[in-house]
Design a protein around this motif. Structure first.
Motif, PDB file in Angstrom:
ATOM      1  N   PHE A  63      52.908  35.155  46.950  1.00  0.00           N
ATOM      2  CA  PHE A  63      53.991  36.128  46.955  1.00  0.00           C
ATOM      3  C   PHE A  63      53.568  37.386  47.721  1.00  0.00           C
ATOM      4  N   VAL A  64      54.450  37.828  48.614  1.00  0.00           N
ATOM      5  CA  VAL A  64      54.235  39.063  49.372  1.00  0.00           C
ATOM      6  C   VAL A  64      55.403  39.993  49.081  1.00  0.00           C
ATOM      7  N   ALA A  65      55.119  41.131  48.523  1.00  0.00           N
ATOM      8  CA  ALA A  65      56.170  42.104  48.227  1.00  0.00           C
ATOM      9  C   ALA A  65      56.570  42.824  49.506  1.00  0.00           C
ATOM     10  N   GLY A  66      57.862  43.062  49.669  1.00  0.00           N
ATOM     11  CA  GLY A  66      58.322  43.774  50.851  1.00  0.00           C
ATOM     12  C   GLY A  66      59.828  43.768  50.960  1.00  0.00           C
ATOM     13  N   ASP A  67      60.328  44.570  51.882  1.00  0.00           N
ATOM     14  CA  ASP A  67      61.760  44.722  52.133  1.00  0.00           C
ATOM     15  C   ASP A  67      62.056  44.118  53.501  1.00  0.00           C
ATOM     16  N   ASP A  68      63.182  43.409  53.631  1.00  0.00           N
ATOM     17  CA  ASP A  68      63.553  42.878  54.942  1.00  0.00           C
ATOM     18  C   ASP A  68      64.692  43.665  55.591  1.00  0.00           C
ATOM     19  N   ARG A  69      65.104  44.771  54.957  1.00  0.00           N
ATOM     20  CA  ARG A  69      66.221  45.572  55.482  1.00  0.00           C
ATOM     21  C   ARG A  69      65.664  46.678  56.370  1.00  0.00           C
ATOM     22  N   PHE A  70      65.627  46.406  57.668  1.00  0.00           N
ATOM     23  CA  PHE A  70      65.007  47.334  58.611  1.00  0.00           C
ATOM     24  C   PHE A  70      65.648  48.718  58.541  1.00  0.00           C
ATOM     25  N   ALA A  71      66.946  48.764  58.239  1.00  0.00           N
ATOM     26  CA  ALA A  71      67.635  50.055  58.166  1.00  0.00           C
ATOM     27  C   ALA A  71      67.044  50.963  57.103  1.00  0.00           C
ATOM     28  N   GLN A  72      66.328  50.373  56.114  1.00  0.00           N
ATOM     29  CA  GLN A  72      65.748  51.164  55.036  1.00  0.00           C
ATOM     30  C   GLN A  72      64.381  51.743  55.398  1.00  0.00           C
ATOM     31  N   ALA A  73      63.827  51.350  56.538  1.00  0.00           N
ATOM     32  CA  ALA A  73      62.494  51.816  56.922  1.00  0.00           C
ATOM     33  C   ALA A  73      62.510  53.300  57.255  1.00  0.00           C
ATOM     34  N   GLY A  74      61.414  53.978  56.950  1.00  0.00           N
ATOM     35  CA  GLY A  74      61.301  55.391  57.297  1.00  0.00           C
ATOM     36  C   GLY A  74      60.881  55.582  58.731  1.00  0.00           C
ATOM     37  N   ASP A  75      59.736  55.009  59.103  1.00  0.00           N
ATOM     38  CA  ASP A  75      59.227  55.092  60.474  1.00  0.00           C
ATOM     39  C   ASP A  75      59.642  53.842  61.231  1.00  0.00           C
ATOM     40  N   LYS A  76      60.878  53.806  61.689  1.00  0.00           N
ATOM     41  CA  LYS A  76      61.403  52.620  62.361  1.00  0.00           C
ATOM     42  C   LYS A  76      60.660  52.326  63.653  1.00  0.00           C
ATOM     43  N   ASN A  77      60.349  53.355  64.421  1.00  0.00           N
ATOM     44  CA  ASN A  77      59.667  53.127  65.699  1.00  0.00           C
ATOM     45  C   ASN A  77      58.273  52.543  65.480  1.00  0.00           C
TER      46      ASN A  77
END
Length: 461
Positions: A106-120
């Motif tokens: 299991f790897v914890a993480g989010d797949d919603r790129f829009a939620q990222a802080g440092d997108k670049n």
């Protein structure tokens, strides 16, 4: 709570690993037919491992097995032989082909790129991961399921195009696909290097992140060997639906990470190639009435968008100017109020009362179909007549029935008996009409298009 994991799969896990599933929490499976669960697997000695289990409802379809085998092969390689490559994946624990099922750490993480802080920064790291993937030795035996490492990318591209062309002519007979396949087949890029290991569906939504760092790249079932520009093209296509950083920044990051300049025209070829790679097989599946999902409102929405973009891409690549068609006007009739009532009930009564996310998703999908039916009732007859008239203008002997007329046009394109630019214009007229029917359900997808980028590479080889 009742288990969602099939009992036969639970039994197979125990038989193969000697462990049992001690607990489970339902999670998305990735894709329309996949199901998944976060599980704790307990060995006979009491040792527990936190895992993710995914399985596929299409396990009885033999055509899905090669995809599963490729995904298993790449995950096994990156979890073992090439675990020092730096490419982040959920480590493979076990695979169960009978259920097209993978058990991974299991790897914890989010797949919603829009939620990222440092997108670049996150996008740059993702592109660096792709560059690292492309540096692996594609001829290594562990990648045998992905293709022949000694085969040049152009060979595989030409073979695929020939197959999709045959399938389109035999089962789909769509002139939109035919114009794209004709152009692609005649313009396969020359090889500039050997085949590399590709993700096959790269872009936002197919990686997990935590604290603005890549946690794992996921959804590897389309992995294969080919031209590295394919993965960049996939990011570009996916950005039509899922916003990412500007594609120029993706190209710059890849040039820096790989040391190779970006051939924009080559990437544009692969954009179109990628769209055809899933559009034709999906249409073939739908033509045989084998896929319920092919008749969904969501499939209609995305299919309409992709066909429009395919036609516009052919025009751009071939240097053909398209003329905007006039849309015949039709007024709403007495049936319109019933469509309005159905949409109001779905929005105000059914969705708020739905007890789970799947029911909400189904209701929203049905709303897209109702919006399509409403516009189809209003404009369908006029649009069909206009399309048949278009086809008869270039093929006077074509049948007067719409689907047969389309098939005749596709055949004429295939044998070169109709002017290519004229046929492309007819396809454009059609996608403009079809988009008009779906526009209310599509929102921004009715007009989405690729951002403009310079035509030259971004770094030196």
């Amino acid at each position: 709570m009742a288990s969602t994991i099939p009992q036969a799969l639970r039994d197979e896990i125990e038989q193969q690993t000697g462990s049992v599933i001690a607990s489970e929490k339902p999670r998305g499976g990735g894709g329309a037919s996949r199901q998944g669960a976060e599980v704790v697997v307990r060995a006979k000695d009491g040792t527990e491992q936190h895992c993710y289990l995914a399985w596929d409802a299409r396990a009885g379809d033999p055509s899905r097995l090669p995809y599963f085998e490729r995904e298993t092969a790449i995950l096994a390689a990156l979890s073992d032989s090439f675990r020092g490559s730096g490419i982040k994946v959920a480590p493979l624990v076990a695979a169960f082909p009978s259920h097209l099922s993978l058990l991974s750490g299991f790897v914890a993480g989010d797949d919603r790129f829009a939620q990222a802080g440092d997108k670049n920064g996150l996008a740059r790291e993702f592109v660096q991961q792709l560059a690292a993937l492309h540096r692996l030795d594609a001829r290594h035996p562990v990648f045998a399921k992905l293709g022949n490492g000694n085969e040049q990318p152009s060979q595989r591209i030409s073979q695929n195009l020939a197959k999709w062309s045959a399938d389109n002519r035999a089962m789909v007979r769509d002139p939109i696909f035919e114009v794209a396949l004709q152009w692609l087949s005649q313009n396969v890029p020359d090889d500039v290097g050997p085949s590399v290991v590709l993700h096959g569906d790269a872009g936002p939504g197919n990686f997990l992140f935590k604290d603005d760092r890549i946690a794992a790249i996921v959804d590897w079932e389309l992995t294969h060997l080919g031209d590295p520009m394919e993965d960049l093209a996939q990011i570009w296509v996916r950005s039509l639906i899922q916003p990412f950083v500007p594609i120029s920044e993706v190209f710059a990051a890849y040039a820096d990470a790989s040391g190779h300049a970006i051939d924009i025209q080559r990437v544009k070829f692969h954009r179109l190639y990628f769209q055809i790679s899933f559009s034709v097989p999906s249409a073939v599946l739908a033509s045989g009435n084998k896929a319920k999902a092919a008749s969904s409102g969501t499939a209609l929405m995305f299919g309409t968008m992709h066909k429009r973009v395919i036609v516009q891409s052919v025009a751009e690549l071939a240097g053909i100017s398209l003329i905007e068609p006039e849309l015949p006007e039709s007024q709403a009739d007495w049936t319109d109020r019933y469509f309005h009532s159905a949409l109001a009930d779905l929005r105000d009564e059914i969705v708020p009362a739905a007890s789970n996310q799947r029911a909400v998703a189904k209701a929203k999908d049905l709303a897209r179909l109702v919006k399509f039916w409403r516009m189809r009732a209003r404009h369908g007859a006029a649009y069909d007549a206009a399309e048949i008239e278009d086809i008869l203008r270039v093929l006077p002997e074509a049948p007067r029935e719409l689907l047969r007329a389309r098939a005749a046009l596709a055949c004429a394109i295939a044998v070169g008996s109709v002017d290519f630019a004229e046929a492309l214009q007819l396809c454009y007229n059609r996608v403009v009409r079809e988009t008009a029917l779906m526009a209310d359900a599509m929102g921004a997808l009715a007009t989405t298009w690729y951002e403009n980028v310079p035509a030259c590479g971004s770094s030196e080889d």
